[in-house]
Design a protein around this motif. Sequence first.
Motif, PDB file in Angstrom:
ATOM      1  N   SER A  16      46.595  42.837  16.719  1.00  0.00           N
ATOM      2  CA  SER A  16      46.163  42.321  18.017  1.00  0.00           C
ATOM      3  C   SER A  16      45.593  43.446  18.881  1.00  0.00           C
ATOM      4  O   SER A  16      46.061  44.595  18.823  1.00  0.00           O
ATOM      5  N   PHE A  17      44.591  43.130  19.683  1.00  0.00           N
ATOM      6  CA  PHE A  17      43.934  44.146  20.502  1.00  0.00           C
ATOM      7  C   PHE A  17      43.232  43.462  21.674  1.00  0.00           C
ATOM      8  O   PHE A  17      43.088  42.237  21.731  1.00  0.00           O
ATOM      9  N   GLY A  18      42.771  44.278  22.618  1.00  0.00           N
ATOM     10  CA  GLY A  18      41.946  43.818  23.723  1.00  0.00           C
ATOM     11  C   GLY A  18      40.603  44.515  23.681  1.00  0.00           C
ATOM     12  O   GLY A  18      40.491  45.666  23.244  1.00  0.00           O
ATOM     13  N   ALA A  19      39.558  43.835  24.133  1.00  0.00           N
ATOM     14  CA  ALA A  19      38.211  44.405  24.114  1.00  0.00           C
ATOM     15  C   ALA A  19      37.458  43.915  25.344  1.00  0.00           C
ATOM     16  O   ALA A  19      37.676  42.800  25.824  1.00  0.00           O
ATOM     17  N   GLY A  20      36.578  44.758  25.839  1.00  0.00           N
ATOM     18  CA  GLY A  20      35.800  44.387  27.016  1.00  0.00           C
ATOM     19  C   GLY A  20      34.866  45.498  27.412  1.00  0.00           C
ATOM     20  O   GLY A  20      34.270  46.170  26.561  1.00  0.00           O
ATOM     21  N   LEU A  21      34.738  45.725  28.707  1.00  0.00           N
ATOM     22  CA  LEU A  21      33.851  46.763  29.220  1.00  0.00           C
ATOM     23  C   LEU A  21      34.498  48.134  29.067  1.00  0.00           C
ATOM     24  O   LEU A  21      35.724  48.257  28.984  1.00  0.00           O
ATOM     25  N   ALA A  22      33.662  49.167  29.041  1.00  0.00           N
ATOM     26  CA  ALA A  22      34.124  50.555  29.027  1.00  0.00           C
ATOM     27  C   ALA A  22      33.394  51.303  30.137  1.00  0.00           C
ATOM     28  O   ALA A  22      32.170  51.162  30.293  1.00  0.00           O
ATOM     29  N   ILE A  23      34.128  52.096  30.920  1.00  0.00           N
ATOM     30  CA  ILE A  23      33.545  52.797  32.062  1.00  0.00           C
ATOM     31  C   ILE A  23      33.966  54.259  32.014  1.00  0.00           C
ATOM     32  O   ILE A  23      34.768  54.676  31.171  1.00  0.00           O
ATOM     33  N   SER A  24      33.447  55.019  32.938  1.00  0.00           N
ATOM     34  CA  SER A  24      33.767  56.442  33.013  1.00  0.00           C
ATOM     35  C   SER A  24      35.196  56.646  33.492  1.00  0.00           C
ATOM     36  O   SER A  24      35.784  55.805  34.182  1.00  0.00           O
ATOM     37  N   LYS A  25      35.752  57.796  33.149  1.00  0.00           N
ATOM     38  CA  LYS A  25      37.097  58.137  33.589  1.00  0.00           C
ATOM     39  C   LYS A  25      37.166  58.314  35.109  1.00  0.00           C
ATOM     40  O   LYS A  25      38.212  58.110  35.717  1.00  0.00           O
ATOM     41  N   GLN A  26      36.044  58.695  35.732  1.00  0.00           N
ATOM     42  CA  GLN A  26      36.044  58.913  37.166  1.00  0.00           C
ATOM     43  C   GLN A  26      35.871  57.612  37.948  1.00  0.00           C
ATOM     44  O   GLN A  26      36.058  57.585  39.163  1.00  0.00           O
ATOM     45  N   ALA A  27      35.500  56.520  37.283  1.00  0.00           N
ATOM     46  CA  ALA A  27      35.251  55.254  37.979  1.00  0.00           C
ATOM     47  C   ALA A  27      36.564  54.587  38.355  1.00  0.00           C
ATOM     48  O   ALA A  27      37.609  54.813  37.731  1.00  0.00           O
ATOM     49  N   ASP A  28      36.514  53.749  39.381  1.00  0.00           N
ATOM     50  CA  ASP A  28      37.687  53.018  39.857  1.00  0.00           C
ATOM     51  C   ASP A  28      37.866  51.772  38.985  1.00  0.00           C
ATOM     52  O   ASP A  28      37.107  50.807  39.103  1.00  0.00           O
ATOM     53  N   VAL A  29      38.893  51.779  38.122  1.00  0.00           N
ATOM     54  CA  VAL A  29      39.093  50.676  37.197  1.00  0.00           C
ATOM     55  C   VAL A  29      39.562  49.415  37.919  1.00  0.00           C
ATOM     56  O   VAL A  29      39.274  48.288  37.476  1.00  0.00           O
ATOM     57  N   GLU A  30      40.244  49.577  39.057  1.00  0.00           N
ATOM     58  CA  GLU A  30      40.706  48.413  39.802  1.00  0.00           C
ATOM     59  C   GLU A  30      39.539  47.603  40.365  1.00  0.00           C
ATOM     60  O   GLU A  30      39.647  46.392  40.571  1.00  0.00           O
ATOM     61  N   TYR A  31      38.428  48.252  40.585  1.00  0.00           N
ATOM     62  CA  TYR A  31      37.230  47.577  41.087  1.00  0.00           C
ATOM     63  C   TYR A  31      36.778  46.499  40.103  1.00  0.00           C
ATOM     64  O   TYR A  31      36.354  45.409  40.503  1.00  0.00           O
ATOM     65  N   TYR A  32      36.886  46.778  38.806  1.00  0.00           N
ATOM     66  CA  TYR A  32      36.494  45.812  37.774  1.00  0.00           C
ATOM     67  C   TYR A  32      37.644  44.856  37.436  1.00  0.00           C
ATOM     68  O   TYR A  32      37.404  43.707  37.069  1.00  0.00           O
ATOM     69  N   ASN A  33      38.860  45.349  37.544  1.00  0.00           N
ATOM     70  CA  ASN A  33      40.007  44.502  37.189  1.00  0.00           C
ATOM     71  C   ASN A  33      40.076  43.251  38.049  1.00  0.00           C
ATOM     72  O   ASN A  33      40.392  42.159  37.552  1.00  0.00           O
ATOM     73  N   ARG A  34      39.793  43.394  39.322  1.00  0.00           N
ATOM     74  CA  ARG A  34      39.882  42.243  40.221  1.00  0.00           C
ATOM     75  C   ARG A  34      38.907  41.146  39.802  1.00  0.00           C
ATOM     76  O   ARG A  34      39.249  39.963  39.783  1.00  0.00           O
ATOM     77  N   GLY A  35      37.683  41.548  39.464  1.00  0.00           N
ATOM     78  CA  GLY A  35      36.700  40.550  39.042  1.00  0.00           C
ATOM     79  C   GLY A  35      37.057  39.878  37.734  1.00  0.00           C
ATOM     80  O   GLY A  35      36.914  38.653  37.584  1.00  0.00           O
ATOM     81  N   MET A  36      37.574  40.640  36.753  1.00  0.00           N
ATOM     82  CA  MET A  36      37.921  40.065  35.452  1.00  0.00           C
ATOM     83  C   MET A  36      39.138  39.152  35.561  1.00  0.00           C
ATOM     84  O   MET A  36      39.194  38.087  34.921  1.00  0.00           O
ATOM     85  N   LEU A  37      40.118  39.539  36.362  1.00  0.00           N
ATOM     86  CA  LEU A  37      41.303  38.691  36.524  1.00  0.00           C
ATOM     87  C   LEU A  37      40.947  37.370  37.191  1.00  0.00           C
ATOM     88  O   LEU A  37      41.513  36.330  36.864  1.00  0.00           O
ATOM     89  N   LYS A  38      40.014  37.400  38.141  1.00  0.00           N
ATOM     90  CA  LYS A  38      39.568  36.156  38.753  1.00  0.00           C
ATOM     91  C   LYS A  38      38.894  35.246  37.733  1.00  0.00           C
ATOM     92  O   LYS A  38      39.091  34.023  37.748  1.00  0.00           O
ATOM     93  N   ALA A  39      38.088  35.824  36.841  1.00  0.00           N
ATOM     94  CA  ALA A  39      37.407  35.018  35.821  1.00  0.00           C
ATOM     95  C   ALA A  39      38.414  34.395  34.863  1.00  0.00           C
ATOM     96  O   ALA A  39      38.280  33.225  34.471  1.00  0.00           O
ATOM     97  N   HIS A  40      39.433  35.153  34.456  1.00  0.00           N
ATOM     98  CA  HIS A  40      40.471  34.608  33.578  1.00  0.00           C
ATOM     99  C   HIS A  40      41.275  33.521  34.286  1.00  0.00           C
ATOM    100  O   HIS A  40      41.585  32.480  33.696  1.00  0.00           O
ATOM    101  N   GLU A  41      41.612  33.771  35.547  1.00  0.00           N
ATOM    102  CA  GLU A  41      42.434  32.811  36.289  1.00  0.00           C
ATOM    103  C   GLU A  41      41.703  31.489  36.481  1.00  0.00           C
ATOM    104  O   GLU A  41      42.308  30.415  36.416  1.00  0.00           O
ATOM    105  N   ALA A  42      40.401  31.548  36.689  1.00  0.00           N
ATOM    106  CA  ALA A  42      39.623  30.327  36.891  1.00  0.00           C
ATOM    107  C   ALA A  42      39.298  29.617  35.585  1.00  0.00           C
ATOM    108  O   ALA A  42      38.809  28.488  35.605  1.00  0.00           O
ATOM    109  N   GLY A  43      39.575  30.252  34.437  1.00  0.00           N
ATOM    110  CA  GLY A  43      39.310  29.627  33.139  1.00  0.00           C
ATOM    111  C   GLY A  43      37.883  29.765  32.661  1.00  0.00           C
ATOM    112  O   GLY A  43      37.474  29.103  31.696  1.00  0.00           O
TER     113      GLY A  43
END
Length: 484
Positions: free
Chosen positions: A396-423
């Motif tokens: 089992s694994f997870g896959a998705g976007l990849a960003i730089s180490k200096q980027a704010d990962v929470e900025y993308y997490n909020r958008g992806m969690l909303k998409a999952h929550e809405a189905g």
Amino acid sequence: MASWIVGCMLPSTTSIGRHLTLSVSLQSVILLSLLIICNQQICSGYEAEGGVQLRGGPTNNNSAYLRFVMLHLPPVLIVTRNSSNHITSLGGIAMSVLEWLSHTMNFRYEIIPDNIYSVENNAAGKGLMSYILEGRAEVILGGIVITASRFQKLNFPYPFVIGQFGLVIPKPSSEVDITAVWKPFQGQIWTFLVVSMGMTILCLYGISHCIKDYMTNKENKNELTHGKLFEDIGRAFQYVFGVILSQGLLAQGGTSRDQKLTIRFLAGAWCTACFVLVTAYSSVLISFVTSPNYKPMIQSLYDIPKNPKVKITVNRGWSPDLLFTNAEDGIFKYLGDQLRNEPDLRCSETEQCMERVRKGSSAYVQEYRTIKNYVGEDLKKTGHCDFTIAKELFFSFGAGLAISKQADVEYYNRGMLKAHEAGFVDLWFSRNMADASRCLNQRDVTSEKQRVTLGGLSGAFLALGFGYGLSILSFFGEFIFRRR
């Protein structure tokens, strides 16, 4: 008194119901609006040759500007190019994710149209990771599997693909099952049945002899004939087999001529047992002779060492390749040794891997939804099933976007969690995947009705042929014996 005051301060049940109904209605309207926005693919900016929009996002001047480099991996990201290598269309779940994030997170984007199929650097050149490390892009767009080596250099927001690896194998054909006659019963049942038949024959023969000796001492000699039914071992044998083969309960005289309760009790018990056995056997046998006998090449990854003829095939530099080649023990190391000993098992394009599987000697390893889409696309193209997927998945694994180490990962997490929550993620997958259910079903679903085939009855005909052979040998034996 206190409870009365609290009750007066709280709104009535009817008021609460109205508020809840209004809240649910507003949520439904919001989700519907977001769904319409996701499906509209609103973009602005210039278009590449062929009419494909490689830039887009909100036109707000205050919005961020991000550069995306893409990994072609259907159904996550589908990149179609013409003969001049220009992009003619972009599709897949990743494009829906990109449009969703650009509108919910308010950023503009640019897609770099390079034709690169590897995340890491390899012998063919630099991989997609180099774009992030060298500052030429901010995000890798596609189903990038999270691994330890990649996590040291990149950050990974919440994945939009959560799955397992699977194996594409050749679709098994229906084989002739000559053992279908014996399958309805387990080995223990057949053993007890043979022992019971032998004991019944011996008991009938022995009891008949006892009756004969008893009747010999009687003055009425006419009753002697009633005791001769099973004094011959051949008659007992004939009776026992006649009953179990449903040739009638009398079997050339049966027990109706025998007035002894001992014989009647024994014969009645045997008839009852045969009735149960024959009924159970007949009802179960039909499922074996009508069901196609599909035997897949392997059931799971762990069956590969048991079948040395089976080799895996993977995309060069992709996650399964890295997973196996970096393993230090277990089944993954065994498969990694296969790849090291035979470099040709790595393919540059997925079509090469699928063609290797079509020849019947390899199993292609990739994410389950991805290979399910490949099987469905091949079915749509050819009209028949050449591939299926092994029963057991692994890792089992997870896959998705990849960003730089200096980027704010929470900025993308909020958008992806909303998409999952809405189905929406499940909706995007169902909309972009080809239907492969016909090829994944091990039974033949091309016809609604299953007919008995010669292959299913081959075991019965084999037993019949064996009986013919014994009859011919017995005939020649009797002929020689009489001539002497």
